[in-house]
Design an enzyme around this catalytic site. Structure first.
Site, PDB file in Angstrom:
ATOM      1  CE1 TYR A   1      37.717  39.157  47.581  1.00 30.00           C
ATOM      2  CE2 TYR A   1      36.642  37.048  47.432  1.00 30.00           C
ATOM      3  CZ  TYR A   1      37.643  37.805  47.866  1.00 30.00           C
ATOM      4  OH  TYR A   1      38.712  37.371  48.788  1.00 30.00           O
TER       5      TYR A   1
ATOM      6  CG  ASP B   1      34.814  34.961  39.725  1.00 31.13           C
ATOM      7  OD1 ASP B   1      34.514  33.725  39.939  1.00 31.13           O
ATOM      8  OD2 ASP B   1      35.687  35.689  40.400  1.00 31.13           O
TER       9      ASP B   1
ATOM     10  CE  LYS C   1      32.251  31.224  46.752  1.00 25.46           C
ATOM     11  NZ  LYS C   1      32.528  31.413  47.873  1.00 25.46           N
TER      12      LYS C   1
HETATM   13  N1  PLP Z   1      35.435  34.580  42.868  1.00 27.14           N
HETATM   14  C1  PLP Z   1      34.171  34.770  43.482  1.00 27.14           C
HETATM   15  C2  PLP Z   1      32.953  35.289  42.728  1.00 27.14           C
HETATM   16  C3  PLP Z   1      33.937  34.364  44.552  1.00 27.14           C
HETATM   17  O1  PLP Z   1      32.686  34.531  45.239  1.00 27.14           O
HETATM   18  C4  PLP Z   1      35.097  34.050  45.514  1.00 27.14           C
HETATM   19  C5  PLP Z   1      34.963  33.805  47.113  1.00 27.14           C
HETATM   20  O2  PLP Z   1      33.699  33.980  47.559  1.00 27.14           O
HETATM   21  C6  PLP Z   1      36.227  34.025  44.970  1.00 27.14           C
HETATM   22  C7  PLP Z   1      36.382  34.468  43.605  1.00 27.14           C
HETATM   23  C8  PLP Z   1      37.295  33.716  45.776  1.00 27.14           C
HETATM   24  O3  PLP Z   1      37.346  32.296  45.926  1.00 27.14           O
HETATM   25  P1  PLP Z   1      38.107  31.809  47.420  1.00 27.14           P
HETATM   26  O4  PLP Z   1      37.548  32.205  48.453  1.00 27.14           O
HETATM   27  O5  PLP Z   1      38.174  30.203  47.254  1.00 27.14           O
HETATM   28  O6  PLP Z   1      39.527  32.052  47.170  1.00 27.14           O
END
Ligand code: PLP
Length: 431
Positions: A142, A237, A270
């Site tokens: 994700y 990511d 985060k």
């Molecule tokens: N990338 C990863 C690996 C994530 O776990 C998340 C959210 O959990 C996101 C992107 C998206 O971040 P946000 O919820 O701050 O938009």
């Protein structure tokens, strides 16, 4: 009267599903979401005043636990100085310096407000910098909810994906190729077929959105080699893993296993905001200078680099940079994983678990899965029983099978013991 239920009813009348982010609604496990009244250290108290040991920690940011005194002080001080200016501040520079100091692959960084925004912007930058359109992502990873990333696999490897959400036109995802995690043959075939059109390969290096699945070392090495050979960017990511699995994130972990390893772009979120809306993306100077106002790739934000959020992030990064921080955090997390694994073995429950730094995952499966189809073999009703059994005993884990868990420096050995004892009791009832 259950105050959580009362609040949930009020919420559902006005907010779709009663929540502002779907997983909070407990749809995967049933029951009533806990409305948080306040939190401190490793605990939060719900609307009934019941205490829970918190292994979600706002889905990862709260690596110091809730209300860490130095972070709180920094936030209060920053708030007194002003909430938002729409003009640059020194703290943005300091936060950029702190990020760059710990991540050798990041020479320049742009601050944004959410992981979604960071991943979406990194994708645009990768496309702008390479002049290519196609991207590779992996099933089960994700990257936030930008249109081009809400995609599931097409009918065959060489075909492009289908939207996973209504409202995403098929044309928007026609350039997104979705492959199986840890499958080297598939990435080789994808690059052989589309290599000169691929802008980037985006990956969660330790995938926390299918609970906890590591990219194997040969797979990661092959991702790097193929991206380099075909002029595509490798985008890590690390919204979840950054400053969570270690001070250098998952990229330091893989650099320790693959000599000279580095991603091209890194997406963060985060922990770098310490619980405030803050995220970032960064990489080599030559690529980052493609961004506006220097280059042709547009990206902007009213609240980007927000002064209160940067104060929170900076104080958090300072605290976690102290010597021994990650050793202690990893040790505590390992003790949880080992305790749960032992309890499962004693009670005859099929169980596998893994962890890195302050991030962990477990499956009600006899062996750790390597990709999304294997993760999907988990027994969802059984997980629901485990979740509610723990919740009843004051232990709060993610209300979904596919989500990693997080330990903070505020979790004590006694918290871990209490958790393992609760799990042992629940395991006995799982049968
Ligand atoms: N990338 C990863 C690996 C994530 O776990 C998340 C959210 O959990 C996101 C992107 C998206 O971040 P946000 O919820 O701050 O938009």
């Amino acid at each position: 009267m259950d105050q959580n239920e009362t609040l949930f009813q009020r919420a559902r009348a006005l907010i779709p599903g009663g929540v502002n982010s779907p997983v909070r609604a407990f749809r995967a496990v049933g029951g009533t979401p806990r409305f948080v009244q306040r939190a401190e250290g490793a605990y939060f108290w719900d609307a009934n005043g019941k205490r829970h040991i918190d292994y979600i920690g706002s889905w990862g940011p709260m690596i110091l636990g809730h209300g860490h005194p130095r972070v709180l002080e920094a936030v209060l001080q920053a708030a007194r100085d002003g909430f938002s200016f729409g003009a640059p501040t020194e703290r943005e520079v300091e936060l950029a310096e702190a990020i760059v100091r710990h991540l050798p692959a990041v020479e320049m960084v742009r601050l944004v407000s959410s992981g979604t925004e960071a991943a979406m912007s990194a994708l645009r930058l990768a496309r702008g910098a390479t002049g290519r359109s196609k991207i590779i992502k992996f099933e089960g990873c994700y990257h936030g909810h930008a249109d081009a990333l809400l995609v599931k696999a097409g009918s065959g490897l060489a075909t492009f994906g289908h939207p996973t959400s209504a409202g995403v036109p098929a044309e928007v995802v026609q350039h997104t190729l979705v492959l199986e995690y840890n499958n080297i043959a598939q990435i080789e075939e994808a690059f052989a077929t589309h290599g000169r059109d691929i802008a980037c390969l985006m990956i969660e290096p330790i995938a926390g959105n299918m609970n906890f699945v590591r990219a194997s070392v040969p797979f990661m090495q092959r991702c790097r080699e193929l991206c380099t050979a075909h002029g595509a960017l490798l985008v890590f990511d690390e919204v979840m893993t950054g400053f969570r699995v270690g001070l250098g994130g998952a990229q330091a972990h893989y650099a320790g296993l693959i000599p000279g390893f580095k991603p091209d772009l890194t997406v963060l979120g985060k922990v770098i905001g310490g619980g405030m809306p803050l995220a970032a993306f960064g990489g080599p100077r030559a690529i980052m200078e493609q961004l506006a106002p220097l280059g042709p790739v547009y990206q902007a934000g009213t609240l980007s680099g927000n002064p209160v959020a940067t104060a929170c992030g900076l104080a958090t990064l300072e605290a976690i940079s102290q010597p021994g921080f990650y050793e202690a955090l990893a040790q505590r997390t390992r003790s949880l994983v080992e305790g749960l694994s032992n309890a499962a073995r004693e009670t005859g429950v099929a169980f596998s678990a893994d962890c890195e730094g302050g991030m962990f995952g477990f499956f009600l499966l006899p062996a750790l899965p390597q990709n999304y189809p294997a993760v999907m073999k988990s027994d969802a009703p059984k997980f629901g029983r485990l979740f509610h059994g723990l919740l009843d005993r004051g232990v709060y884990i993610a209300p979904a099978l596919y989500e990693a868990g997080f330990v903070s420096s505020a979790h004590s050995a006694a918290d871990i013991e209490e958790t393992v004892a609760a799990a042992r009791e629940v395991f006995r009832t799982l049968g």
